[in-house]
Design an enzyme around this catalytic site. Sequence first.
Site, PDB file in Angstrom:
ATOM      1  N   TYR A 119       0.832  -1.212   0.000  1.00  0.00           N
ATOM      2  CA  TYR A 119       0.000   0.000   0.000  1.00  0.00           C
ATOM      3  C   TYR A 119       0.867   1.262   0.000  1.00  0.00           C
ATOM      4  O   TYR A 119       0.745   2.118   0.871  1.00  0.00           O
ATOM      5  CB  TYR A 119      -0.940  -0.006   1.214  1.00  0.00           C
ATOM      6  CG  TYR A 119      -1.628  -1.339   1.373  1.00  0.00           C
ATOM      7  CD1 TYR A 119      -2.681  -1.698   0.538  1.00  0.00           C
ATOM      8  CD2 TYR A 119      -1.197  -2.267   2.319  1.00  0.00           C
ATOM      9  CE1 TYR A 119      -3.284  -2.940   0.644  1.00  0.00           C
ATOM     10  CE2 TYR A 119      -1.804  -3.512   2.434  1.00  0.00           C
ATOM     11  CZ  TYR A 119      -2.846  -3.831   1.592  1.00  0.00           C
ATOM     12  OH  TYR A 119      -3.433  -5.060   1.707  1.00  0.00           O
ATOM     13  N   TYR A 136     -11.170  -8.868   6.468  1.00  0.00           N
ATOM     14  CA  TYR A 136     -10.060  -8.799   5.517  1.00  0.00           C
ATOM     15  C   TYR A 136      -9.723 -10.212   5.072  1.00  0.00           C
ATOM     16  O   TYR A 136      -9.471 -11.089   5.906  1.00  0.00           O
ATOM     17  CB  TYR A 136      -8.814  -8.141   6.138  1.00  0.00           C
ATOM     18  CG  TYR A 136      -7.668  -8.132   5.152  1.00  0.00           C
ATOM     19  CD1 TYR A 136      -7.625  -7.197   4.115  1.00  0.00           C
ATOM     20  CD2 TYR A 136      -6.667  -9.104   5.196  1.00  0.00           C
ATOM     21  CE1 TYR A 136      -6.616  -7.220   3.165  1.00  0.00           C
ATOM     22  CE2 TYR A 136      -5.649  -9.127   4.249  1.00  0.00           C
ATOM     23  CZ  TYR A 136      -5.630  -8.185   3.236  1.00  0.00           C
ATOM     24  OH  TYR A 136      -4.634  -8.226   2.285  1.00  0.00           O
ATOM     25  N   ASP A 163     -11.750 -18.277   7.605  1.00  0.00           N
ATOM     26  CA  ASP A 163     -10.427 -17.785   7.222  1.00  0.00           C
ATOM     27  C   ASP A 163      -9.597 -17.638   8.499  1.00  0.00           C
ATOM     28  O   ASP A 163      -9.727 -16.664   9.231  1.00  0.00           O
ATOM     29  CB  ASP A 163     -10.599 -16.441   6.496  1.00  0.00           C
ATOM     30  CG  ASP A 163      -9.261 -15.817   6.095  1.00  0.00           C
ATOM     31  OD1 ASP A 163      -8.211 -16.322   6.547  1.00  0.00           O
ATOM     32  OD2 ASP A 163      -9.278 -14.822   5.349  1.00  0.00           O
ATOM     33  N   LYS A 166      -0.070 -17.597   6.763  1.00  0.00           N
ATOM     34  CA  LYS A 166       0.799 -16.794   7.638  1.00  0.00           C
ATOM     35  C   LYS A 166       1.782 -17.608   8.499  1.00  0.00           C
ATOM     36  O   LYS A 166       2.897 -17.833   8.069  1.00  0.00           O
ATOM     37  CB  LYS A 166      -0.059 -15.836   8.456  1.00  0.00           C
ATOM     38  CG  LYS A 166      -0.678 -14.759   7.540  1.00  0.00           C
ATOM     39  CD  LYS A 166      -1.054 -13.478   8.250  1.00  0.00           C
ATOM     40  CE  LYS A 166      -1.161 -12.332   7.273  1.00  0.00           C
ATOM     41  NZ  LYS A 166      -2.518 -11.931   6.903  1.00  0.00           N
TER      42      LYS A 166
HETATM   43  C1  LIG Z   1      -3.142 -11.860   5.622  1.00  0.00           C
HETATM   44  C2  LIG Z   1      -4.492 -12.399   5.453  1.00  0.00           C
HETATM   45  C3  LIG Z   1      -4.941 -12.862   4.203  1.00  0.00           C
HETATM   46  C4  LIG Z   1      -4.110 -12.759   2.948  1.00  0.00           C
HETATM   47  O1  LIG Z   1      -2.933 -13.505   3.020  1.00  0.00           O
HETATM   48  P1  LIG Z   1      -1.707 -13.149   2.034  1.00  0.00           P
HETATM   49  O2  LIG Z   1      -0.710 -14.223   2.333  1.00  0.00           O
HETATM   50  O3  LIG Z   1      -1.251 -11.775   2.404  1.00  0.00           O
HETATM   51  O4  LIG Z   1      -2.233 -13.215   0.643  1.00  0.00           O
HETATM   52  C5  LIG Z   1      -6.209 -13.395   4.132  1.00  0.00           C
HETATM   53  N1  LIG Z   1      -7.008 -13.476   5.215  1.00  0.00           N
HETATM   54  C6  LIG Z   1      -6.604 -13.060   6.436  1.00  0.00           C
HETATM   55  C7  LIG Z   1      -7.515 -13.201   7.607  1.00  0.00           C
HETATM   56  C8  LIG Z   1      -5.340 -12.490   6.593  1.00  0.00           C
HETATM   57  O5  LIG Z   1      -4.960 -12.045   7.795  1.00  0.00           O
END
Ligand SMILES: *Cc1c(COP(=O)(O)O)cnc(C)c1O
Length: 435
Positions: free
Chosen positions: A18, A146, A247, A276
Amino acid sequence: MTETENLQFDADHIWHPYSSAAYPSTIHEVVSADGVRLTLKDGREIIDGMASWWSTIHGYNHPRLNQAAKDQIDQMSHVMFGGLTHQPAIDLSSKLIEMTAEPLQHVFFADSGSVSVEVAIKMAIQYFFAQGQTKKQRLLTVRGGYHGDSFGAMAVCDPVNGMHSMFEQILPKHLFAPLPTCESDEDWQDEDIAEFRDLIKNNHDELAAVIIEPLVQGAGGMRFYCPEYLRQIRVLCDQYDVLLILDEIATGFGRTGSLFAYEQAQIVPDILCVGKAITGGYMSFAATLCSRQVAQGIAADGSGVLMHGPTFMANPLACRVANESLALLAESDWQTQVADIEQQLLAELMPYQDLALVKQVRVKGAIGVIELKQKLDDQMDWLPKFIVEQGVWIRPFSNLVYIMPPYIIDAADLTVLTQAMGKIVEQLSLKLLSR
Ligand SMILES: *Cc1c(COP(=O)(O)O)cnc(C)c1O
């Protein structure tokens, strides 16, 4: 090259997350990292409060993760996954299946969290498509979420801070329920889920899935909500034949105090995204798990192959390091580490609750958040430098000063971080409140 030359080149040519090419923001050069410390080009050592965005749970430069990477490089750093398989992928799938809820039996290896979300969305749509339910192509989610920066993922991010307006013509139109507001199960009221329930009830014939971050909304605002909300969603998904995608890219692998956040609600998703922390912060990697029912449903019409297959799918190097990272986690006493971090964050951050600029202090697992009453985006010219001068690495955004340190951080280093958070708020108060 000197640090000044490097930073000039960087400002002239390199995008950061960003970032603007016209107005480059403050950047520091890192030369190495070890444990919870980053070493900057000018020799300063700073304590990392970010775990490189939730990922470096065991700390940097870990001898076991280093060794795993070296061993795998000498054996086979990559091979295509079309028509071939390998031990690191088999070991990692088996670990993930064992660690997660029983129904989740199929693993798709993706190269980043965003890709794992794209795959989850495709799984849900293909699942219904293969059964002739071709209208079920939309998603329902909540505001403030997100899920990544690619187009499919972006379409389920918060519509306001997720930049929907810029891409409105090209983004699929999904459904958004209000922010989950309940803070604890004791305060649960039926109206907390009322709008969500109406949306799923009125639109289920077009809905393939609900997608949500369980218990903690990360980059969308560092908000927490109660487990009962998730339990209610699970019931509604079952009632209206809509799949549930959780997620856990940020929350997975212990961050909220349980291995996965959904455990605290005693529910099970149909599709689960992890990423992550999966490689302990060593490389970009993620996975999408799904139930046998979803996997077999996709194949139900006899021709249904899951339409995704990245070039670097199941990269052996990433799988091997992820295996070692998950082994380290299993051998460690992460429950105690995260619980101790939580207690210390509560003790050391709650006093800031009374400051005039502070809206709310909140702590969950190894996550500590100070939410301010004002945004601080226009303070980023001096703030990053001030933060590094406190001997720490913290990266505030919007109206949030927050940390999610490596689990291995000791009490003294954590105190340095919480005190720095206090100094940041104090300094911001001087600038923002005296105007
Ligand atoms: C960071 C994140 C993503 C995206 O992951 P990237 O490896 O940056 O593409 C998706 N969902 C959540 C909840 C995240 O924290």
